[in-house]
Design a protein around this motif. Sequence first.
Motif, short mmCIF file in Angstrom:
data_model
loop_
_atom_site.label_atom_id
_atom_site.label_comp_id
_atom_site.label_asym_id
_atom_site.label_seq_id
_atom_site.Cartn_x
_atom_site.Cartn_y
_atom_site.Cartn_z
N LEU A 15 0.83 -1.20 0.00
CA LEU A 15 0.00 0.00 0.00
C LEU A 15 0.87 1.26 0.00
O LEU A 15 0.59 2.21 -0.72
N GLY A 16 1.95 1.24 0.77
CA GLY A 16 2.89 2.36 0.77
C GLY A 16 3.53 2.57 -0.58
O GLY A 16 3.71 3.71 -1.03
N ILE A 17 3.87 1.48 -1.26
CA ILE A 17 4.46 1.58 -2.59
C ILE A 17 3.46 2.19 -3.58
O ILE A 17 3.81 3.05 -4.38
N LEU A 18 2.21 1.76 -3.51
CA LEU A 18 1.19 2.29 -4.42
C LEU A 18 0.95 3.78 -4.17
O LEU A 18 0.84 4.55 -5.12
N ILE A 19 0.86 4.18 -2.92
CA ILE A 19 0.63 5.59 -2.62
C ILE A 19 1.82 6.43 -3.05
O ILE A 19 1.66 7.50 -3.66
N ALA A 20 3.03 5.96 -2.78
CA ALA A 20 4.23 6.70 -3.18
C ALA A 20 4.34 6.77 -4.70
O ALA A 20 4.74 7.79 -5.25
N SER A 21 3.99 5.70 -5.39
CA SER A 21 4.03 5.70 -6.85
C SER A 21 3.03 6.69 -7.42
O SER A 21 3.33 7.39 -8.40
N TYR A 22 1.88 6.78 -6.80
CA TYR A 22 0.89 7.77 -7.23
C TYR A 22 1.43 9.18 -7.06
O TYR A 22 1.26 10.04 -7.92
N LEU A 24 4.47 10.06 -7.26
CA LEU A 24 5.48 10.32 -8.28
C LEU A 24 4.87 10.95 -9.52
O LEU A 24 5.49 11.77 -10.18
N TRP A 25 3.65 10.56 -9.86
CA TRP A 25 3.04 11.03 -11.10
C TRP A 25 2.31 12.36 -10.95
O TRP A 25 2.18 13.09 -11.91
N ILE A 26 1.81 12.67 -9.74
CA ILE A 26 1.05 13.91 -9.62
C ILE A 26 1.90 15.11 -9.25
O ILE A 26 1.48 16.24 -9.43
N GLU A 27 3.09 14.91 -8.72
CA GLU A 27 3.98 16.01 -8.38
C GLU A 27 4.69 16.47 -9.65
O GLU A 27 5.60 15.82 -10.14
N ARG A 28 4.30 17.62 -10.19
CA ARG A 28 4.93 18.10 -11.41
C ARG A 28 5.30 19.57 -11.37
O ARG A 28 6.11 20.02 -12.14
N ILE A 40 10.50 10.39 -2.51
CA ILE A 40 9.41 9.43 -2.64
C ILE A 40 9.96 8.04 -2.94
O ILE A 40 9.48 7.03 -2.41
N LEU A 41 10.98 7.96 -3.77
CA LEU A 41 11.60 6.67 -4.06
C LEU A 41 12.25 6.07 -2.81
O LEU A 41 12.32 4.86 -2.66
N GLY A 42 12.71 6.92 -1.91
CA GLY A 42 13.25 6.43 -0.64
C GLY A 42 12.18 5.74 0.19
O GLY A 42 12.44 4.73 0.86
N VAL A 43 10.96 6.26 0.14
CA VAL A 43 9.84 5.61 0.83
C VAL A 43 9.57 4.24 0.21
O VAL A 43 9.37 3.25 0.92
N ILE A 44 9.60 4.18 -1.10
CA ILE A 44 9.39 2.91 -1.79
C ILE A 44 10.50 1.93 -1.44
O ILE A 44 10.26 0.73 -1.24
N ASP A 45 11.74 2.41 -1.34
CA ASP A 45 12.86 1.54 -0.98
C ASP A 45 12.66 0.92 0.40
O ASP A 45 12.93 -0.26 0.60
N CYS A 46 12.21 1.72 1.35
CA CYS A 46 11.97 1.20 2.70
C CYS A 46 10.87 0.13 2.69
O CYS A 46 10.99 -0.90 3.36
#
Length: 88
Positions: A15-22, A24-28, A40-46
């Motif tokens: 769930l954390g990976i999905l939220i962080a991935s989302y 990644l796409w909306i921050e522009r 954000i990728l650091g969160v996914i790494d953890c």
Amino acid sequence: MIELIKDILIFISSLGILIASYRLWIERDRKNIIYARIHILGVIDCACFIIFIALGKILLAIVYLILAPFLAHAIANAYYKDKYKDSD
């Protein structure tokens, strides 16, 4: 009981990976978006590290824990040097 705990860890991490991935796409529209994306990728790494531990892949988790920060640093360093290369 151990299997239930592993499943819960995997679900929460996924769930954390999905939220962080989302995110990644909306921050522009930020000035230094690359640094926000690296965070954000650091969160996914953890989360991935926790999943590897839960699945019993300890060696893979250790390798991932060692290599992921080097990758993030290399990306940030390349962006920084490319950004200021043109202004010289």
